[in-house]
Structure formats: C-alpha cells, structure tokens
Write a protein that holds these residues in place. Structure first.
Motif, PDB file in Angstrom:
ATOM      1  N   LYS A  99     -76.286  20.228 -18.488  1.00 15.54           N
ATOM      2  CA  LYS A  99     -75.728  21.343 -19.220  1.00 15.54           C
ATOM      3  C   LYS A  99     -76.357  21.380 -20.649  1.00 15.54           C
ATOM      4  N   ALA A 100     -76.955  20.691 -21.161  1.00 15.17           N
ATOM      5  CA  ALA A 100     -77.433  20.346 -22.586  1.00 15.17           C
ATOM      6  C   ALA A 100     -78.785  20.591 -22.608  1.00 15.17           C
ATOM      7  N   SER A 101     -79.371  21.084 -21.672  1.00 13.57           N
ATOM      8  CA  SER A 101     -80.777  21.233 -21.780  1.00 13.57           C
ATOM      9  C   SER A 101     -81.294  22.234 -22.841  1.00 13.57           C
ATOM     10  N   GLY A 102     -81.552  21.554 -24.001  1.00 13.71           N
ATOM     11  CA  GLY A 102     -81.924  22.360 -25.209  1.00 13.71           C
ATOM     12  C   GLY A 102     -80.586  22.741 -26.006  1.00 13.71           C
ATOM     13  N   ASP A 103     -80.615  22.734 -27.228  1.00 18.08           N
ATOM     14  CA  ASP A 103     -79.542  23.167 -27.962  1.00 18.08           C
ATOM     15  C   ASP A 103     -79.193  24.713 -27.791  1.00 18.08           C
ATOM     16  N   GLN A 104     -77.612  24.897 -27.718  1.00 17.40           N
ATOM     17  CA  GLN A 104     -77.401  26.096 -27.575  1.00 17.40           C
ATOM     18  C   GLN A 104     -77.366  26.866 -29.035  1.00 17.40           C
ATOM     19  N   THR A 105     -78.594  26.792 -29.313  1.00 13.67           N
ATOM     20  CA  THR A 105     -78.813  27.272 -30.948  1.00 13.67           C
ATOM     21  C   THR A 105     -80.287  28.037 -30.922  1.00 13.67           C
ATOM     22  N   LYS A 106     -80.382  28.950 -31.651  1.00 12.68           N
ATOM     23  CA  LYS A 106     -81.789  29.769 -31.908  1.00 12.68           C
ATOM     24  C   LYS A 106     -82.044  29.764 -33.110  1.00 12.68           C
ATOM     25  N   VAL A 107     -83.406  30.008 -33.674  1.00 10.73           N
ATOM     26  CA  VAL A 107     -83.698  30.481 -34.897  1.00 10.73           C
ATOM     27  C   VAL A 107     -83.880  31.851 -35.081  1.00 10.73           C
ATOM     28  N   PRO A 148     -83.778  24.176 -31.473  1.00 13.18           N
ATOM     29  CA  PRO A 148     -83.554  25.487 -31.390  1.00 13.18           C
ATOM     30  C   PRO A 148     -84.559  26.247 -30.809  1.00 13.18           C
ATOM     31  N   SER A 149     -84.179  27.319 -30.162  1.00 16.28           N
ATOM     32  CA  SER A 149     -85.251  28.346 -29.430  1.00 16.28           C
ATOM     33  C   SER A 149     -85.723  29.625 -30.491  1.00 16.28           C
ATOM     34  N   VAL A 150     -86.814  30.018 -30.231  1.00 15.72           N
ATOM     35  CA  VAL A 150     -87.375  31.187 -30.962  1.00 15.72           C
ATOM     36  C   VAL A 150     -87.501  32.325 -30.295  1.00 15.72           C
ATOM     37  N   ASP A 151     -87.285  33.497 -30.840  1.00 13.90           N
ATOM     38  CA  ASP A 151     -87.672  34.854 -30.057  1.00 13.90           C
ATOM     39  C   ASP A 151     -88.637  35.582 -30.740  1.00 13.90           C
ATOM     40  N   LYS A 152     -89.164  35.304 -31.802  1.00 13.75           N
ATOM     41  CA  LYS A 152     -89.900  36.045 -32.607  1.00 13.75           C
ATOM     42  C   LYS A 152     -90.433  35.306 -33.645  1.00 13.75           C
ATOM     43  N   ALA A 153     -91.676  35.757 -34.325  1.00 10.04           N
ATOM     44  CA  ALA A 153     -92.178  35.113 -35.448  1.00 10.04           C
ATOM     45  C   ALA A 153     -91.445  35.201 -36.604  1.00 10.04           C
ATOM     46  N   ILE A 154     -91.145  34.055 -37.413  1.00  8.20           N
ATOM     47  CA  ILE A 154     -90.131  34.064 -38.507  1.00  8.20           C
ATOM     48  C   ILE A 154     -90.904  33.978 -39.758  1.00  8.20           C
ATOM     49  N   MET A 155     -91.077  34.961 -40.606  1.00  9.55           N
ATOM     50  CA  MET A 155     -91.954  35.041 -41.731  1.00  9.55           C
ATOM     51  C   MET A 155     -91.159  35.317 -42.846  1.00  9.55           C
ATOM     52  N   GLY A 156     -91.681  34.926 -44.088  1.00  3.56           N
ATOM     53  CA  GLY A 156     -90.851  35.096 -45.472  1.00  3.56           C
ATOM     54  C   GLY A 156     -90.374  34.034 -45.893  1.00  3.56           C
ATOM     55  N   GLY A 157     -90.531  32.848 -45.297  1.00  5.80           N
ATOM     56  CA  GLY A 157     -90.144  31.736 -46.119  1.00  5.80           C
ATOM     57  C   GLY A 157     -88.573  31.216 -46.052  1.00  5.80           C
ATOM     58  N   GLY A 158     -87.956  31.815 -44.877  1.00 10.29           N
ATOM     59  CA  GLY A 158     -86.529  31.529 -44.634  1.00 10.29           C
ATOM     60  C   GLY A 158     -86.265  31.598 -43.272  1.00 10.29           C
ATOM     61  N   ALA A 159     -85.231  31.017 -42.630  1.00  9.75           N
ATOM     62  CA  ALA A 159     -84.708  30.858 -41.482  1.00  9.75           C
ATOM     63  C   ALA A 159     -83.495  30.659 -41.207  1.00  9.75           C
ATOM     64  N   THR A 160     -82.731  30.859 -40.268  1.00  9.20           N
ATOM     65  CA  THR A 160     -81.504  30.520 -40.177  1.00  9.20           C
ATOM     66  C   THR A 160     -81.185  29.656 -38.490  1.00  9.20           C
ATOM     67  N   ILE A 161     -80.607  28.743 -38.513  1.00  8.97           N
ATOM     68  CA  ILE A 161     -80.420  28.069 -37.026  1.00  8.97           C
ATOM     69  C   ILE A 161     -78.966  28.418 -36.858  1.00  8.97           C
ATOM     70  N   SER A 162     -78.593  29.039 -35.677  1.00  2.31           N
ATOM     71  CA  SER A 162     -77.358  29.422 -35.423  1.00  2.31           C
ATOM     72  C   SER A 162     -76.939  29.257 -34.001  1.00  2.31           C
ATOM     73  N   GLY A 163     -75.612  28.852 -33.696  1.00  5.77           N
ATOM     74  CA  GLY A 163     -75.177  28.947 -32.162  1.00  5.77           C
ATOM     75  C   GLY A 163     -74.499  27.383 -32.199  1.00  5.77           C
ATOM     76  N   GLY A 164     -73.144  27.515 -31.984  1.00  3.69           N
ATOM     77  CA  GLY A 164     -72.663  26.429 -31.477  1.00  3.69           C
ATOM     78  C   GLY A 164     -72.142  25.319 -32.319  1.00  3.69           C
ATOM     79  N   PHE A 165     -72.542  25.371 -33.755  1.00  2.00           N
ATOM     80  CA  PHE A 165     -72.155  24.291 -34.796  1.00  2.00           C
ATOM     81  C   PHE A 165     -70.640  24.531 -35.177  1.00  2.00           C
ATOM     82  N   THR A 166     -70.213  23.272 -35.259  1.00  2.00           N
ATOM     83  CA  THR A 166     -69.125  22.956 -36.251  1.00  2.00           C
ATOM     84  C   THR A 166     -69.521  22.776 -37.598  1.00  2.00           C
TER      85      THR A 166
END
Length: 583
Positions: free
Chosen positions: A160-168, A332-350
């Motif tokens: 069930k935990a195959s990969g984080d429930q997170t994305k960038v 985390p998984s990625v759905d597009k190229a992330i440019m600009g020098g900043g990113a956000t990891i989201s999903g299922g965090f406490t």
C-alpha cells in the motif's frame, strides 16, 4: 479668564503613578498565570545543571575523497550540526570539534534525545536520485515456473505504501492535476489482471519487473531481490552500503520505515544544491502540511533538468528518491518540469513529518560523513555542587546589599527592596516561560549573569536616590526633589544600562554554548532593570513623596534634611513659577 500657570502640570507618564503600578502588578500576575497555565513552574536547566546526552561523532573517509577530512570541512560540519540542533528547538547545546576528526554534541536534558540522535547523527551526504523500480520492503521470492501455480499476489506487507503519497509541484504550487495522483494508484493499475479460463484473474509474477526503459544490471537486480528492509539491522546494513557508494553509481536502498525498497539511479541533484527548506501549512489550497524547497542557481537548473526527464516517464520512474545516509526519506512523484529554483512537496504530511523532512533538506548536506562513536548520559552532580555554591555566594552578596541599603538609606531601602523583588519575579517568570517557548536553558554562567544583575539593578536605585538627596541638600522639599532629580537620574541609568546591554549583545553574538547563556541573562536582566526603574521605582517614589513620613523628613526615612546638611529653603521671586528642567 486667567491663563493656566506654567510648570504646574506633571508629566503625562507620572500624572497617575497608581495606574502605572497597577499595570506592573497586572503584568506580574499575567506572567505567573502563564506559568501555571503552561504547567511549567521551574526554568529549564542546562546540561551542567540537569544533565543530558553527549554524542561523539567520528568523521569517515568517503569514496573518491581521500583528503576530505580537514579543518575547514570539520568546522563547516560543526556549524551545520549546530543549526540542526537549533532546528529542533534546542538551545544551550554545545557543538564543537575535538581533535582532527571528531565532533562533540552535548544536548541538555528535557529535549527529545532520540529525535536529536536521529537527525544530528544522520550526517551523510544528501542526494536526489531517480527511482528505477520499487516494491515492498520484504525479500522478493524467486519467480515460480508458471504464474498459475499460486505465486505471490502482489498484496504483501508494504504494498500500500509503494511510493510516497506525495508529489512535487512548482513553488508556489499550481493547481493539482490528474498526473500528480499518488504513485500507489498507478502501481496498482500497472499489472493488468486478465481473466483465465477458470474465471479467476491470473496472479502477477512475484518478482518485480523493471518498467520499460529501466536499465538495471543483473547484479544490481539480484541485490534488489535479496534486499530485506523489514528489520532495523538489515536497513542499517543497506544504508551503510548505499552511503559508501559513489554518487555516480546506482544503488539499492530501503525507505526509513522499511515499507519499501528501491533501485535508484545516480545522484541527479546533490544536497549542497539545496539552499533551504521549511514546513508550511497550506490553508489556501487545502493541501495541509507541505515542504517548500529552495535551490541555489546551479541547483535550480539541475533540478529543472531532472524533473523534466522524470515527468516524461511512467510510474514509478516519475519519482525521485531523497536519500540521506543511504536511506530514502521521501520519494515524491513529478508531473512536469519544475523550473525557477523552488519546489513544493505535498501530500499526506503531518506537522512533525513535514518539519523533519524540511530540517533534513535544510541541514542534511555535510561535506563529510560521520558515525556515532559514543553516546553517553551526562549527570548533573558536579553542576549541582557548583550551583549550590553559587547560590550561597549570591545570597551572601544580596544580604550585604540589603544591609548597606538599610544602614545608609533607611526608609528608602524599602523602595529598593520592593523593586528588587519585582525584578526577581519578572526575571524568574520570563526565564521559566522562555524554556518551552524558545528552548532557553538555565546553565551555571546564566545563573552568574542573574547574580551580577543584582548589582546592576541596585546601582540604578542608588543613582536615583542620590539625585533626590542632592536636590534636598539644595533646600528643596521632597516632592519637587523627586521630580527634579528624575531627569538627570534617568539619563545616567539609561546610559549605564545601554553600555551593559551592548556588552551583552556583543558577547552573545561572538560566543557559543554556555557563554551565550551568561550574555543572554545579562541582557535580559538589563532590560528588566530599565522597566522596573521606569514603571515601578519612579511611580512608587512619587506616591511615597506624598506621605508625611517621607515628606517631613523623618530621621528614619533616609531623607532627613538636617542629616543631609540641607541649605535653607530656596525663595522664589514673586510671580515666578517653578519649572522642571532636564539637564
């Protein structure tokens, strides 16, 4: 209508001295109430008074870097470790180098020693590696000759935990898309369950099949199949082996909790390319706790290239593993190229998990790798004896001050003692509340700073009392003497306290460890001295000047004109109004 007489109106700040005293009383009651509300009734003690935990970290040689252990890298590593400890909300910690390849970390009692050990002891290089394949963290059984012979059904522990429930996402994060769904769903849909003639779905093979395009050497695939992440010992062995692998080589690694194991490609972005990371609660888009990352200019370019390549691939190859000390802390998984020098990891965090990940990303990249050579518990026996001796010395000093005040100032000594009492209550309550608020810990040098503050505070009272007595010697009565003596006394007190506070600030800025505790306490008590003199001592003197015991110059008031050698009363010219000027 007659014009109002000049010089009759008291300053606005002293027009109602009773109100000022009531405000001070309310502040004291509020601070004491805050202590009881928080459940903290005593200050948090430092490692020398309450004991704590001491870690000895030894620097390790790294593959391809035979000369990495040097003074510069050791000092850099010690600085990063100190920021890590402070990132946990711990102060009064000691981080210092010892010899050519050791760092000593002392953490006072009352902090989470386990969490500190996990984060301070986790000192290997941080890296972002692309995920080639992943499966449950248990040992993979060999494939059966035929899929129909009852092989594993792919729903074992950890699936069930195959990969984080997170994305960038791009930072600031954009609107979520269907491409950014959890990797678990993608992996569940990957093996198609075609019906067999018997009407039952066929069982997928037990051995994980690398996704199309994954180039995994047979030897690495064999290591991956044999890797078992279900025990702490096996995870530690896998992490040590992965940490000693060159950044340009692929590795097999376990997730921290052992639920997943991965085949990871070469490092695409190094931890030194991360300029900062922090946990943030996203209330606008409803994503809950997220981790925001910032990269250096060069790191932003690398991260944009890596995420662009990953976004074009199918799960799980659209993930990257964040590897620290050979273990995957997030993938985390990625759905597009992330440019600009900043990113956000989201999903299922406490909140705790987001803060831990942000702390690792911020302070994880050290120029050296370390291991914990020794971990000991420090007792407070010696510190307790020194504290006992210091308190005795402080009590003797305070007693001498009281005797001097009573013998020389008589009735005015009551004002000084009341002001010292108010200062003591404010100092104690603020120190107690600063423990859970910012992690302030009271150590032996801090106690010395508090004892020194007794003399500083008493000196301010003496300056004011002497100004009042000088005015009485000039032939003035008490009430005008109190008001005329205050401006010059105020200037002297402010200058003296400013010099003391400046010294404390410089000492706090250029020192570390216990000396900072002395500087902090000295600066705090200096500020409180100004507060007490302005908002308690002066209003109290204004009120007492209206009492006959003091205004008539009783012999035991300390303001007897005959004893002070006062001149005859000053005579004013007819029509002249009394004025109060500040020197």
């Amino acid at each position: 209508m007659a014009a109002p007489k000049k010089g009759r109106r008291a300053p606005a700040s002293q027009g109602h001295p009773g109100r000022t005293l009531i405000l001070v009383l309310i502040a004291m009651v509020g601070l004491v109430g805050g202590m009881f509300y928080s459940g903290t009734l005593t200050p948090r003690l430092g490692i020398d008074l309450a004991g704590g935990t001491s870690f000895t970290l030894a620097a390790q040689n790294q593959p391809g870097k035979p000369n990495a252990i040097n003074e510069t890298n050791m000092n850099t590593a010690a600085g990063i470790m100190e920021r890590r400890v402070n990132g946990l909300g711990v102060t009064e910690s000691e981080v210092q180098t010892q010899g050519s390849n050791h760092i000593i970390v002392n953490i006072p009692k009352g902090t989470d020693a386990k969490q500190a050990r996990e984060q301070v002891g986790t000192t290997a290089q941080l890296g972002f590696r692309p995920v080639l394949t992943t499966t449950a963290g248990t040992k993979t059984p060999e494939p059966k000759p035929s899929p129909s012979q009852g092989g594993a059904n792919g729903k074992g522990k950890g699936d069930k935990a195959s990969g984080d429930q997170t994305k960038v996402q791009q930072s600031p994060s954009s609107k979520p898309t269907t491409q950014g769904r959890a990797v678990t769903d993608s992996l569940k849909k990957a093996p198609s369950a075609k019906p067999t003639p018997s009407g039952k779905p066929s069982t997928p093979p037990a051995q994980p099949t690398p996704p199309a395009g994954a180039d995994i050497p047979p030897a690495l695939q064999k290591q991956f199949n044999a890797l078992d992440c279900s025990t702490k010992k096996s995870r530690a062995a896998a992490g040590e082996k992965a940490a000693n692998t060159k950044p340009s080589d692929p590795i097999v690694a376990c997730k921290e909790d052992g639920a997943q194991k991965y085949v990871l490609g070469p490092v695409g972005v190094e931890g030194t390319d991360v300029s900062g990371a922090k946990a943030v609660f996203d209330s606008q888009q409803g994503q809950g706790w997220i981790v925001q990352m910032d990269f250096t200019s060069e790191g932003g370019k690398k991260f944009g290239d890596v995420t662009g390549k990953l976004a074009a691939k199918a799960p799980p190859q659209n993930q990257f593993g964040i590897v620290l000390d050979g273990a995957v802390v997030s993938s985390p998984s990625v759905d597009k190229a992330i440019m600009g020098g900043g990113a956000t990891i989201s999903g299922g965090f406490t909140q705790q998990s987001a803060e831990d990940l942000g702390n690792m990303l911020s302070y994880g990249a050290l120029p050296l790798s370390f291991k914990i050579d020794d971990e000991t518990t420090v007792t407070a026996a010696l510190g307790g004896e020194q504290l006992h001796a210091g308190l005795i010395a402080g009590a003797i000093g305070l007693g001498l001050v009281v005797i001097y005040l009573v013998a020389y100032y008589r009735g005015l000594a009551l004002v000084a003692l009341a002001s010292l009492g108010v200062s003591a209550v404010l100092t104690y309550t603020i120190m107690t509340l600063l423990g859970p608020a910012i992690g302030f810990a009271l150590n032996l040098p801090a106690v010395c700073g508090a004892i020194v503050a007794i003399g500083i505070t008493a000196d301010s009272f003496i300056v004011y009392f002497e100004r009042i007595r000088d005015e009485i010697r000039e032939g003035r009565t008490l009430r005008p003497a109190v008001e005329r003596g205050w401006p010059r006394a105020r200037r002297t007190i402010l200058v003296s306290d400013f010099v003391s506070f400046l010294a404390a600030a410089v000492l706090f800025a250029v020192t570390v460890g216990k000396v900072q505790g002395f500087a902090f306490t000295l600066g705090l008590t200096t500020v409180l001295d100004v507060v007490v003199v302005f908002f308690f001592t002066k209003p109290l003197m204004t009120l007492l000047a209206r009492r006959r015991f003091f205004s008539d110059g009783h012999p035991w008031s300390g303001l007897d004109p005959k004893r002070l050698g006062a001149k005859p009363p000053l005579r004013r010219r007819r029509g002249a109004a009394p004025t109060t000027k500040e020197a």
